[in-house]
Enzyme design. Structure first.
Site, PDB file in Angstrom:
ATOM      1  N   ARG A  27       0.765  -1.246   0.000  1.00  0.00           N
ATOM      2  CA  ARG A  27       0.000   0.000   0.000  1.00  0.00           C
ATOM      3  C   ARG A  27       0.794   1.294   0.000  1.00  0.00           C
ATOM      4  O   ARG A  27       0.231   2.359  -0.235  1.00  0.00           O
ATOM      5  CB  ARG A  27      -0.954   0.004   1.201  1.00  0.00           C
ATOM      6  CG  ARG A  27      -2.110  -0.940   1.014  1.00  0.00           C
ATOM      7  CD  ARG A  27      -2.889  -1.100   2.291  1.00  0.00           C
ATOM      8  NE  ARG A  27      -2.054  -1.744   3.297  1.00  0.00           N
ATOM      9  CZ  ARG A  27      -2.510  -2.237   4.442  1.00  0.00           C
ATOM     10  NH1 ARG A  27      -3.767  -2.133   4.742  1.00  0.00           N
ATOM     11  NH2 ARG A  27      -1.686  -2.811   5.291  1.00  0.00           N
ATOM     12  N   ARG A  36      -5.357  -2.060  -6.788  1.00  0.00           N
ATOM     13  CA  ARG A  36      -6.237  -2.611  -5.767  1.00  0.00           C
ATOM     14  C   ARG A  36      -7.631  -1.997  -5.870  1.00  0.00           C
ATOM     15  O   ARG A  36      -8.647  -2.686  -5.758  1.00  0.00           O
ATOM     16  CB  ARG A  36      -5.651  -2.342  -4.379  1.00  0.00           C
ATOM     17  CG  ARG A  36      -6.343  -3.099  -3.274  1.00  0.00           C
ATOM     18  CD  ARG A  36      -5.746  -2.675  -1.942  1.00  0.00           C
ATOM     19  NE  ARG A  36      -6.214  -3.482  -0.835  1.00  0.00           N
ATOM     20  CZ  ARG A  36      -7.425  -3.447  -0.332  1.00  0.00           C
ATOM     21  NH1 ARG A  36      -8.334  -2.645  -0.859  1.00  0.00           N
ATOM     22  NH2 ARG A  36      -7.757  -4.202   0.693  1.00  0.00           N
ATOM     23  N   TYR A 147      -3.786 -17.392  13.928  1.00  0.00           N
ATOM     24  CA  TYR A 147      -4.931 -16.872  13.169  1.00  0.00           C
ATOM     25  C   TYR A 147      -6.018 -17.929  13.022  1.00  0.00           C
ATOM     26  O   TYR A 147      -7.214 -17.632  13.099  1.00  0.00           O
ATOM     27  CB  TYR A 147      -4.476 -16.376  11.784  1.00  0.00           C
ATOM     28  CG  TYR A 147      -3.643 -15.114  11.864  1.00  0.00           C
ATOM     29  CD1 TYR A 147      -4.248 -13.861  11.902  1.00  0.00           C
ATOM     30  CD2 TYR A 147      -2.256 -15.170  11.928  1.00  0.00           C
ATOM     31  CE1 TYR A 147      -3.498 -12.701  11.990  1.00  0.00           C
ATOM     32  CE2 TYR A 147      -1.488 -14.022  12.016  1.00  0.00           C
ATOM     33  CZ  TYR A 147      -2.117 -12.790  12.055  1.00  0.00           C
ATOM     34  OH  TYR A 147      -1.363 -11.644  12.149  1.00  0.00           O
TER      35      TYR A 147
HETATM   36  O1  CP3 Z   1       6.175  -8.981   1.556  1.00  0.00           O
HETATM   37  C1  CP3 Z   1       5.465  -8.844   0.536  1.00  0.00           C
HETATM   38  O2  CP3 Z   1       5.431  -7.797  -0.124  1.00  0.00           O
HETATM   39  C2  CP3 Z   1       4.708 -10.054  -0.004  1.00  0.00           C
HETATM   40  C3  CP3 Z   1       3.347 -10.202   0.350  1.00  0.00           C
HETATM   41  C4  CP3 Z   1       2.921 -10.443   1.790  1.00  0.00           C
HETATM   42  C5  CP3 Z   1       1.675  -9.984   2.279  1.00  0.00           C
HETATM   43  N1  CP3 Z   1       1.508 -10.485   3.550  1.00  0.00           N
HETATM   44  C6  CP3 Z   1       0.735  -9.147   1.532  1.00  0.00           C
HETATM   45  C7  CP3 Z   1      -0.341  -8.444   2.261  1.00  0.00           C
HETATM   46  C8  CP3 Z   1       3.531 -11.187   2.809  1.00  0.00           C
HETATM   47  C9  CP3 Z   1       4.878 -11.868   2.835  1.00  0.00           C
HETATM   48  C10 CP3 Z   1       2.616 -11.212   3.904  1.00  0.00           C
HETATM   49  C11 CP3 Z   1       2.871 -11.936   5.161  1.00  0.00           C
HETATM   50  C12 CP3 Z   1       1.917 -11.849   6.270  1.00  0.00           C
HETATM   51  N2  CP3 Z   1       0.546 -11.760   6.204  1.00  0.00           N
HETATM   52  C13 CP3 Z   1       2.276 -11.964   7.637  1.00  0.00           C
HETATM   53  C14 CP3 Z   1       3.680 -12.197   8.144  1.00  0.00           C
HETATM   54  C15 CP3 Z   1       4.524 -10.990   8.099  1.00  0.00           C
HETATM   55  C16 CP3 Z   1       4.066  -9.855   8.935  1.00  0.00           C
HETATM   56  O3  CP3 Z   1       3.782  -8.790   8.348  1.00  0.00           O
HETATM   57  O4  CP3 Z   1       4.006  -9.990  10.169  1.00  0.00           O
HETATM   58  C17 CP3 Z   1       1.092 -11.871   8.401  1.00  0.00           C
HETATM   59  C18 CP3 Z   1       1.003 -11.914   9.900  1.00  0.00           C
HETATM   60  C19 CP3 Z   1       0.018 -11.761   7.481  1.00  0.00           C
HETATM   61  C20 CP3 Z   1      -1.447 -11.701   7.782  1.00  0.00           C
HETATM   62  C21 CP3 Z   1      -2.065 -10.458   7.304  1.00  0.00           C
HETATM   63  N3  CP3 Z   1      -2.248 -10.127   5.975  1.00  0.00           N
HETATM   64  C22 CP3 Z   1      -2.597  -9.401   8.074  1.00  0.00           C
HETATM   65  C23 CP3 Z   1      -2.575  -9.348   9.595  1.00  0.00           C
HETATM   66  C24 CP3 Z   1      -3.098  -8.452   7.188  1.00  0.00           C
HETATM   67  C25 CP3 Z   1      -3.878  -7.203   7.536  1.00  0.00           C
HETATM   68  C26 CP3 Z   1      -2.996  -6.143   8.076  1.00  0.00           C
HETATM   69  C27 CP3 Z   1      -2.456  -5.304   6.962  1.00  0.00           C
HETATM   70  O5  CP3 Z   1      -1.245  -5.050   6.944  1.00  0.00           O
HETATM   71  O6  CP3 Z   1      -3.278  -4.895   6.138  1.00  0.00           O
HETATM   72  C28 CP3 Z   1      -2.834  -8.897   5.861  1.00  0.00           C
HETATM   73  C29 CP3 Z   1      -3.181  -8.198   4.607  1.00  0.00           C
HETATM   74  C30 CP3 Z   1      -2.088  -8.009   3.606  1.00  0.00           C
HETATM   75  N4  CP3 Z   1      -1.153  -8.952   3.240  1.00  0.00           N
HETATM   76  C31 CP3 Z   1      -1.871  -6.833   2.828  1.00  0.00           C
HETATM   77  C32 CP3 Z   1      -0.773  -7.111   1.982  1.00  0.00           C
HETATM   78  C33 CP3 Z   1      -0.185  -6.208   0.917  1.00  0.00           C
HETATM   79  C34 CP3 Z   1      -2.703  -5.568   2.852  1.00  0.00           C
HETATM   80  C35 CP3 Z   1      -3.869  -5.798   1.967  1.00  0.00           C
HETATM   81  C36 CP3 Z   1      -4.520  -4.538   1.492  1.00  0.00           C
HETATM   82  O7  CP3 Z   1      -5.387  -4.055   2.220  1.00  0.00           O
HETATM   83  O8  CP3 Z   1      -4.171  -4.080   0.398  1.00  0.00           O
END
Ligand code: CP3
Length: 341
Positions: A27, A36, A147
Site C-alpha cells: 500500500r 487494488r 490466526y
Molecule cells: O512482503 C510482501 O510484499 C509479499 C506479500 C505479503 C503480504 N503479507 C501481503 C499483504 C507477505 C509476505 C505477507 C505476510 C503476512 N501476512 C504476515 C507475516 C509478516 C508480517 O507482516 O508480520 C502476516 C502476519 C500476514 C497476515 C495479514 N495479511 C494481516 C494481519 C493483514 C492485515 C494487516 C495489513 O497489513 O493490512 C494482511 C493483509 C495483507 N497482506 C496486505 C498485503 C499487501 C494488505 C492488503 C490490502 O489491504 O491491500
C-alpha cells in the site's frame, strides 16, 4: 548466473549488499493502490494471476530490488485447509470457523486454492530479469495457527497460547496439519520458479522457552527437512520475529540457511551470536524509514557495518509501513548501494 541475493543466501560475502524489503509489494506504492482500487479486495488481487504478478514486479521496476517476493499472504494455507478467509478493510483478516470452538477435522481441505499461486510465481519468474531472485514464502506454523485458532489477529496470541497448554494433543494436530500443507505449498512454489523461500514467524516472540522449542523450532525444523529433501539447493530464510536471545538456538536447530532478524535485535550482538558464516537478513527499524530523519543514513550504515564480516541481505526488521514516503526508500537504497564492505 545467480544474482547477488541468491549468491548471498548461498553463503557468499560479495562485499556489496543485496536489498529487498518485507512487504515491498503493497500500500505505500501508488501503483499498488491504483490496481487494488480497480480489482476490489486483496484476495481478488491474489487470485488474479496477472494482477498478482504485476504487483510482485512493481517494486522491482520502481526500485530495482534484488529480490521479488511473491504477492500473496500467509493465510492462503488456512484457506486451503478449508477455513473461509476474508480481509476486512481497516480490520484485517478473518478466518472461520475458528479452531478455538471447532475441531480441525470439521474442516474440508480445498487444495486447489494453492495452485493459482504457483501460476503467479511462473508468470513473475518469466518476466523477471535473470539477476533478480524470485522469493516464495509461507507463514510458520505457530504464527499461522494463531490466526486459525482465534479467527483473527490478536494482541498477545492469548487464546492460542492457552489452547496449546490446555489441549496440547489437539494443538499438535493443528500444527502438524499446517506443516504438511506448508511443505507442499513451498515445494509447489519452488517447482514453479521460486529460487529461495522465507518462513514468516511474526508471533514467535510470544512463547515461553519450552513452548518455543515445541511450537516454533520443531515444526520449522520439520518443514525445512522435508523441503530440503526435495529441493536441497533452495535456500530457506527463517524470520522468527521478536525472539531475542532465542535466536541462536533457532538458527542452529531449525536447519534454515539464513535468518531474518527484527529491529529489536542489536546487530552487533547478532553478528557475534549467530553461527559463523550464516547469512543474516535485516534489520533496519521500519519506523526509522518512515520517519526519514537524519538518523536514517546512520541507522542503515550501522546495520551494514555490523554484518560486514558475513553474508548479509539488507532488509527491514519487519514490513514496510503503508505511510512510508517513496523518497525515504530511495535515500535508503542509495546508502546500501553505495556501501562496500
Ligand atoms: O512482503 C510482501 O510484499 C509479499 C506479500 C505479503 C503480504 N503479507 C501481503 C499483504 C507477505 C509476505 C505477507 C505476510 C503476512 N501476512 C504476515 C507475516 C509478516 C508480517 O507482516 O508480520 C502476516 C502476519 C500476514 C497476515 C495479514 N495479511 C494481516 C494481519 C493483514 C492485515 C494487516 C495489513 O497489513 O493490512 C494482511 C493483509 C495483507 N497482506 C496486505 C498485503 C499487501 C494488505 C492488503 C490490502 O489491504 O491491500
Amino acid at each position: 548466473m545467480p544474482g547477488l541475493l541468491l549468491e548471498t543466501l548461498r553463503g557468499k560475502n560479495a562485499g556489496q549488499r543485496p536489498v529487498w524489503l518485507m512487504r515491498q509489494a503493497g500500500r505505500y506504492l501508488p501503483e499498488y493502490r491504483a490496481l487494488r482500487a480497480e480489482k476490489g479486495g486483496f484476495l481478488a488481487l491474489v487470485y488474479d494471476n496477472d494482477a498478482a504478478a504485476e504487483i510482485t514486479l512493481q517494486p522491482i521496476r520502481r526500485f530495482g530490488f534484488d529480490g521479488a517476493i511473491l504477492f500473496s499472504d500467509i493465510l492462503i494455507v488456512p484457506y486451503a485447509m478449508g477455513q473461509d478467509l476474508q480481509f476486512l478493510a481497516g480490520e484485517g483478516p478473518r478466518l472461520s470457523p475458528r479452531l478455538l470452538d471447532h475441531a480441525l477435522d470439521t474442516l474440508e481441505s480445498v487444495p486447489e486454492r494453492l495452485s493459482p499461486i504457483y501460476e503467479t510465481v511462473r508468470k513473475v519468474r518469466a518476466s523477471l530479469p535473470v539477476d533478480k531472485t524470485m522469493l516464495g514464502f509461507a507463514g510458520s506454523p505457530w504464527t499461522v495457527a494463531t490466526y486459525m485458532v482465534a479467527g483473527e489477529g490478536s494482541r498477545d496470541q492469548h487464546d492460542t497460547r492457552a489452547l496449546a497448554y490446555r489441549d496440547p494433543a489437539a494443538f499438535q494436530a493443528i500444527i502438524d496439519g499446517i506443516v504438511a500443507v506448508t511443505v507442499e505449498y513451498l515445494c509447489g512454489q519452488i517447482d514453479a520458479g521460486a529460487e529461495a523461500v522465507q518462513l514468516f514467524d511474526s508471533w514467535a516472540g510470544s512463547l515461553s522457552p519450552t513452548q518455543f522449542e515445541r511450537w516454533v523450532i520443531a515444526p520449522n525444523a520439520a518443514i525445512v527437512a522435508a523441503v530440503k529433501a526435495r529441493h536441497p539447493q533452495t535456500p530457506i530464510i527463517g524470520f522468527p520475529k521478536g525472539v531475542g536471545e532465542k535466536l541462536p538456538a533457532y538458527a542452529r536447530e531449525t536447519g534454515v540457511d539464513a535468518v531474518g532478524i527484527d529491529e529489536t535485535i542489536d546487530p552487533v550482538w547478532a553478528a557475534g551470536a549467530l553461527p559463523a558464516d550464516m547469512p543474516v537478513q535485516g534489520n533496519l527499524d521500519p519506523l526509522l524509514l518512515l520517519a526519514g530523519s537524519d538518523d536514517l543514513e546512520k541507522g542503515a550504515l550501522a546495520v551494514l557495518a555490523a554484518f560486514s564480516e558475513r553474508p548479509h541481505v539488507f532488509n527491514l526488521g519487519h514490513g514496510i509501513g503503508q505511510f512510508t514516503p517513496i523518497d525515504h526508500v530511495e535515500r535508503l537504497l542509495a546508502v546500501v548501494r553505495g556501501w562496500r564492505g
